[in-house]
Scaffold this motif. Structure first.
Motif, short mmCIF file in Angstrom:
data_model
loop_
_atom_site.label_atom_id
_atom_site.label_comp_id
_atom_site.label_asym_id
_atom_site.label_seq_id
_atom_site.Cartn_x
_atom_site.Cartn_y
_atom_site.Cartn_z
N LEU A 93 -15.12 -22.90 -30.60
CA LEU A 93 -15.88 -23.04 -31.85
C LEU A 93 -17.24 -23.69 -31.62
O LEU A 93 -18.15 -23.51 -32.43
N SER A 94 -17.40 -24.43 -30.54
CA SER A 94 -18.63 -25.18 -30.29
C SER A 94 -19.55 -24.52 -29.26
O SER A 94 -20.66 -24.98 -29.03
N ARG A 95 -19.10 -23.45 -28.65
CA ARG A 95 -19.82 -22.88 -27.51
C ARG A 95 -21.17 -22.28 -27.86
O ARG A 95 -22.03 -22.16 -27.00
N LYS A 96 -21.38 -21.93 -29.10
CA LYS A 96 -22.64 -21.29 -29.48
C LYS A 96 -23.66 -22.33 -29.92
O LYS A 96 -24.18 -23.08 -29.10
N ARG A 97 -23.96 -22.39 -31.21
CA ARG A 97 -25.05 -23.23 -31.70
C ARG A 97 -24.89 -24.71 -31.38
O ARG A 97 -25.86 -25.37 -30.96
N ASN A 98 -23.72 -25.27 -31.55
CA ASN A 98 -23.52 -26.71 -31.34
C ASN A 98 -23.90 -27.14 -29.93
O ASN A 98 -24.63 -28.11 -29.74
N LEU A 99 -23.38 -26.46 -28.95
CA LEU A 99 -23.66 -26.80 -27.56
C LEU A 99 -25.12 -26.51 -27.22
O LEU A 99 -25.79 -27.32 -26.59
N TRP A 100 -25.62 -25.36 -27.65
CA TRP A 100 -27.02 -25.03 -27.41
C TRP A 100 -27.93 -26.11 -27.99
O TRP A 100 -28.88 -26.54 -27.33
N GLN A 101 -27.65 -26.57 -29.21
CA GLN A 101 -28.51 -27.54 -29.89
C GLN A 101 -28.65 -28.82 -29.08
O GLN A 101 -29.76 -29.33 -28.91
N VAL A 102 -27.55 -29.34 -28.59
CA VAL A 102 -27.61 -30.58 -27.80
C VAL A 102 -28.41 -30.36 -26.52
O VAL A 102 -29.32 -31.14 -26.21
N LEU A 103 -28.10 -29.31 -25.80
CA LEU A 103 -28.80 -29.05 -24.55
C LEU A 103 -30.29 -28.78 -24.79
O LEU A 103 -31.14 -29.21 -24.01
N HIS A 104 -30.58 -28.11 -25.86
CA HIS A 104 -31.98 -27.80 -26.20
C HIS A 104 -32.73 -29.06 -26.64
O HIS A 104 -33.87 -29.28 -26.23
N ASP A 105 -32.09 -29.89 -27.45
CA ASP A 105 -32.72 -31.12 -27.94
C ASP A 105 -33.16 -32.03 -26.80
O ASP A 105 -34.17 -32.72 -26.90
N TYR A 106 -32.39 -32.05 -25.72
CA TYR A 106 -32.71 -32.92 -24.59
C TYR A 106 -33.47 -32.19 -23.47
O TYR A 106 -33.64 -32.75 -22.39
#
Length: 121
Positions: A93-106
């Protein structure tokens, strides 16, 4: 006395040189290094804390993942995500936007979300 020095990329060496110039003396590298390392450790912990929910709450898995992707190209990161989703180490459930968002934010994964979604299966 507290001195605040800002650099564009938190470069510890630039901070040391600026302190030496300000103080007119040599800064003990170990002290400056330990301060810089503490800041790096705190930033890393912030990332891990945001990643934990995607790893079923496991701080150990989030930390391992973060360490594993250091220096990887974007495609390598998404390949690892796909592998870990298949192994149920990352929440489906987290593999798309949620994970991308954290990695992208940093700044770890700099490509677009649509690029991420096309690579993560």
């Amino acid at each position: 006395m507290v001195v605040t020095i800002e650099t564009e990329n938190n470069d510890a060496i630039a901070v040391i040189h600026a302190l030496e110039k300000f103080a007119g003396t040599t800064v003990r590298y170990g002290e400056a290094r330990s301060v810089a390392q503490k800041e790096v450790d705190e930033e890393r912990q912030k990332i891990v804390n945001r990643l934990k929910p995607m790893f079923f709450g496991s701080e150990q898995e989030a930390t391992h993942f973060l360490g594993s992707i250091q220096g990887m190209r974007p495609t390598q990161i998404t390949n690892l995500v796909n592998l870990w989703v298949g192994e149920r180490r990352i929440s489906d459930l987290s593999r798309k936007r949620n994970l991308w968002q954290v990695l992208h934010d940093y700044g770890i994964y700099t490509k677009s979300e649509s690029n991420w979604n096309s690579q993560v299966k």
